[in-house]
Every structure is written in structure tokens, then in C-alpha cells.
Design an enzyme around this catalytic site. Structure first.
Site, mmCIF file in Angstrom:
data_model
loop_
_atom_site.group_PDB
_atom_site.id
_atom_site.type_symbol
_atom_site.label_atom_id
_atom_site.label_comp_id
_atom_site.label_asym_id
_atom_site.label_seq_id
_atom_site.Cartn_x
_atom_site.Cartn_y
_atom_site.Cartn_z
ATOM 1 N N ASP A 50 0.837 -1.207 0.000
ATOM 2 C CA ASP A 50 0.000 0.000 0.000
ATOM 3 C C ASP A 50 0.872 1.258 0.000
ATOM 4 O O ASP A 50 0.357 2.382 0.010
ATOM 5 C CB ASP A 50 -1.026 -0.013 1.143
ATOM 6 C CG ASP A 50 -0.399 -0.082 2.516
ATOM 7 O OD1 ASP A 50 0.842 -0.142 2.612
ATOM 8 O OD2 ASP A 50 -1.155 -0.075 3.510
ATOM 9 N N SER A 51 2.193 1.070 -0.096
ATOM 10 C CA SER A 51 3.098 2.184 -0.380
ATOM 11 C C SER A 51 2.725 2.824 -1.725
ATOM 12 O O SER A 51 3.178 3.925 -2.031
ATOM 13 C CB SER A 51 4.558 1.723 -0.395
ATOM 14 O OG SER A 51 4.729 0.608 -1.245
ATOM 15 N N LYS A 118 -1.050 -9.321 3.306
ATOM 16 C CA LYS A 118 -0.234 -8.810 4.432
ATOM 17 C C LYS A 118 -1.071 -7.862 5.261
ATOM 18 O O LYS A 118 -1.832 -7.067 4.710
ATOM 19 C CB LYS A 118 1.023 -8.118 3.899
ATOM 20 C CG LYS A 118 1.871 -7.456 4.992
ATOM 21 C CD LYS A 118 3.290 -7.162 4.539
ATOM 22 C CE LYS A 118 3.456 -5.890 3.773
ATOM 23 N NZ LYS A 118 3.067 -4.656 4.505
ATOM 24 N N GLU A 120 -0.853 -5.282 8.919
ATOM 25 C CA GLU A 120 0.055 -4.644 9.868
ATOM 26 C C GLU A 120 -0.408 -4.828 11.310
ATOM 27 O O GLU A 120 -1.602 -4.775 11.602
ATOM 28 C CB GLU A 120 0.135 -3.128 9.570
ATOM 29 C CG GLU A 120 0.822 -2.822 8.263
ATOM 30 C CD GLU A 120 1.014 -1.326 8.030
ATOM 31 O OE1 GLU A 120 0.849 -0.519 8.973
ATOM 32 O OE2 GLU A 120 1.328 -0.967 6.884
ATOM 33 N N GLU A 185 9.887 -4.095 9.890
ATOM 34 C CA GLU A 185 10.306 -2.805 9.320
ATOM 35 C C GLU A 185 10.946 -1.900 10.373
ATOM 36 O O GLU A 185 10.376 -1.683 11.449
ATOM 37 C CB GLU A 185 9.082 -2.102 8.693
ATOM 38 C CG GLU A 185 9.424 -0.747 8.099
ATOM 39 C CD GLU A 185 8.358 -0.190 7.162
ATOM 40 O OE1 GLU A 185 7.332 -0.867 6.914
ATOM 41 O OE2 GLU A 185 8.568 0.931 6.666
HETATM 42 O O1 KIV Z 1 3.602 -1.050 1.478
HETATM 43 C C1 KIV Z 1 4.775 -1.457 1.362
HETATM 44 O O2 KIV Z 1 5.458 -1.228 0.356
HETATM 45 C C2 KIV Z 1 5.351 -2.190 2.474
HETATM 46 C C3 KIV Z 1 6.838 -2.318 2.510
HETATM 47 C C4 KIV Z 1 7.418 -1.057 3.028
HETATM 48 C C5 KIV Z 1 7.277 -3.483 3.295
HETATM 49 O O3 KIV Z 1 4.652 -2.632 3.334
#
Ligand code: KIV
Length: 267
Positions: A50-51, A118, A120, A185
Site C-alpha cells: 500500500d506504499s 499482508k 500490519e 520494518e
Molecule cells: O507497502 C509497502 O510497500 C510495504 C513495505 C514497506 C514493506 O509494506
């Protein structure tokens, strides 16, 4: 002539890599062209992070990213890879209850073809529920970008003994809940080493030192095309490379040979 189809790596292949001490490589991607290039370069995992809220959409944080955004980008990435294992992030507030997590993770997987989602934070309850429904889970501990408004900054986490103990306990609980991988992270390298040694599942670090079982970077940071300043833990791999593919291969080789990250990129 029949062509042999390359099978994507499975979670078992990643586990075998950890068991035999082979470093696992991972990069983010958000579209088909970069997905194919990363795949061709031999990188083991593609993370549709989600980056993309920052790199693609130009926001300051990951919070505005929606499930619809994630499905769109994850589908573009999945379609174009042959070998890499593909993971996609469940965006902010889409997994606040087990039922919401299951509904949203199922949509993300069914509509995009990714192999794992994924999430968090210390949510073993959610991980256990999803794994019970056949949805593979990657945890994410340490610095949690979806919690930025609570954290106040993107600072290193787990620096005090108390914080470090909590991250270790959270990682163990996620593993017990059935998580297949954990992204760690921005934590001190020594803490990441302890967790990588204690857990049987692969630990993929970003700003977590060289002793993790694998490494992930945001593609746009390592290609030096991010709008924001490159974080200290990342490295400009395009410098000195002849092409984007050469930069990706250089990253892949550096991680496999434990030459990246160095102390300069660690805490
Ligand atoms: O969203 C993302 O790109 C991530 C990475 C920073 C691990 O979670």
C-alpha cells in the site's frame, strides 16, 4: 513444441529457502511492466504494497489507499509474473474485525490472484481466523505505516528492552496463529537477528539489518525515483547500473550474497 510453464514459488519454497540459509529477495511493484521485469530478474517475492499510496497516488501516507485500489494494482502485478510469489497489502481499516478481514482478504485474493495477504500490527486473532479460512497471511511488525498518526513519525521501533520484548512476543504469536511470513520494518538489526533465529517462518526485513531471512525494498526508492527522500535503510541501485533490470539484478544478487544491507543501511 510444448512450452513448460514456470510455476510460481509457493510458501513451501520460501520456507525451504530459510531452512537452507538462502536469502529471500522481495521488491514492491504496482503494475504489469515492473512485475514482469522483477520476475525476469529472479526476485523471489513481489509485494503489492500500500506504499502505492505514496509512489503511485502521490499521497503523504498509505491511509487513503482503498481495497479497490489494491485489487486493481494486485491484478496487474499477478497477471505479469511467472515465478515470483505475490503478496498484497490489506489497506487501512479493512481488517478491523475477523469478519471484515475475511471478506476483504477473500475479495483481494479472488479478484487479483495474489497468493498471500499482508496485514500490519499485532493481530494474531485476525491472522488465525484468515488462516483458518485458507487465506495465507504475512504479518508486518516494527514500524507500521498504517499507524503513522499514532506513531507521529517514521522512526525506528523496538529500541528499548520493553519495546523489543513486545515485538518478539508479537512475532511469536503471529507465527503460532499460522502466519507464513513476517515483514519486519525499521527495527535494530540485533532485534531482527533474534527474531529471525527464534522463528521458523521467514522474516523479511526492511531497515532491519542483514541477518533477516530476506529483504524487501520499495522499488521506487531503490531506483531513486520516489517523490520523497530515500530512507536511510534503502540504497540507490540504479547508480552505476546500465538499465533498470541491471539495477534489480544487482539488488537481488546483493541480498542473496548478504552484501545488502550493510551497517550504513541498518540501525
Ligand atoms: O507497502 C509497502 O510497500 C510495504 C513495505 C514497506 C514493506 O509494506
Amino acid at each position: 513444441m510444448t512450452q513448460t510453464r514456470i510455476k510460481p514459488l509457493s510458501i513451501n519454497d520460501l520456507l525451504t529457502m530459510k531452512q537452507r540459509g538462502e536469502k529471500i529477495t522481495c521488491l514492491t511493484a504496482y503494475d504489469a511492466s515492473f512485475s514482469a521485469l522483477i520476475d525476469r530478474s529472479g526476485v523471489d517475492i513481489i509485494l503489492v504494497g500500500d506504499s502505492l499510496g505514496m509512489t503511485i497516488q502521490g499521497h503523504d501516507t498509505t491511509l487513503p489507499v482503498t481495497l479497490t485500489d489494491m485489487i486493481y494494482h494486485a491484478r496487474c502485478v499477478s497477471k505479469a509474473r511467472s515465478r515470483a510469489f505475490v503478496i498484497a497489502d490489506l489497506p487501512f481499516m479493512t481488517y478491523s474485525t475477523p469478519a471484515a478481514a475475511a471478506e476483504n482478504a477473500a475479495k483481494l485474493m479472488q479478484c487479483s490472484g495474489v497468493q498471500m495477504i499482508k496485514l500490519e500490527g499485532a493481530r494474531p486473532d485476525i491472522a488465525r481466523f484468515l488462516v483458518g479460512q485458507g487465506i495465507p497471511v504475512c504479518g508486518h511488525l516494527g514500524l507500521l505505516p498504517q499507524f503513522i498518526n499514532q506513531l507521529g513519525s517514521y522512526a525506528v521501533q523496538g529500541k528499548t528492552a520493553l519495546e523489543a520484548e513486545k515485538i518478539i512476543a508479537d512475532a511469536q504469536q503471529l507465527q503460532q496463529a499460522g502466519a507464513g511470513l513476517i515483514v519486519l520494518e525499521c527495527v535494530p538489526a540485533a532485534l531482527a537477528k533474534t527474531i529471525s533465529e527464534q522463528l521458523t517462518i521467514p522474516i523479511i526485513g526492511i531497515g532491519a539489518g542483514v541477518d533477516c531471512d530476506g529483504q524487501v525494498l520499495v522499488l521506487y526508492d531503490m531506483l531513486d525515483i520516489s517523490i520523497s527522500k530515500r530512507p536511510r535503510f534503502s540504497k540507490n541501485f540504479i547508480q552505476g547500473a546500465e538499465s533498470i533490470q541491471a539495477a534489480i539484478v544487482a539488488y537481488h544478487n546483493a541480498v542473496k550474497q548478504a552484501k545488502f544491507p550493510t551497517l550504513e543501511h541498518s540501525f
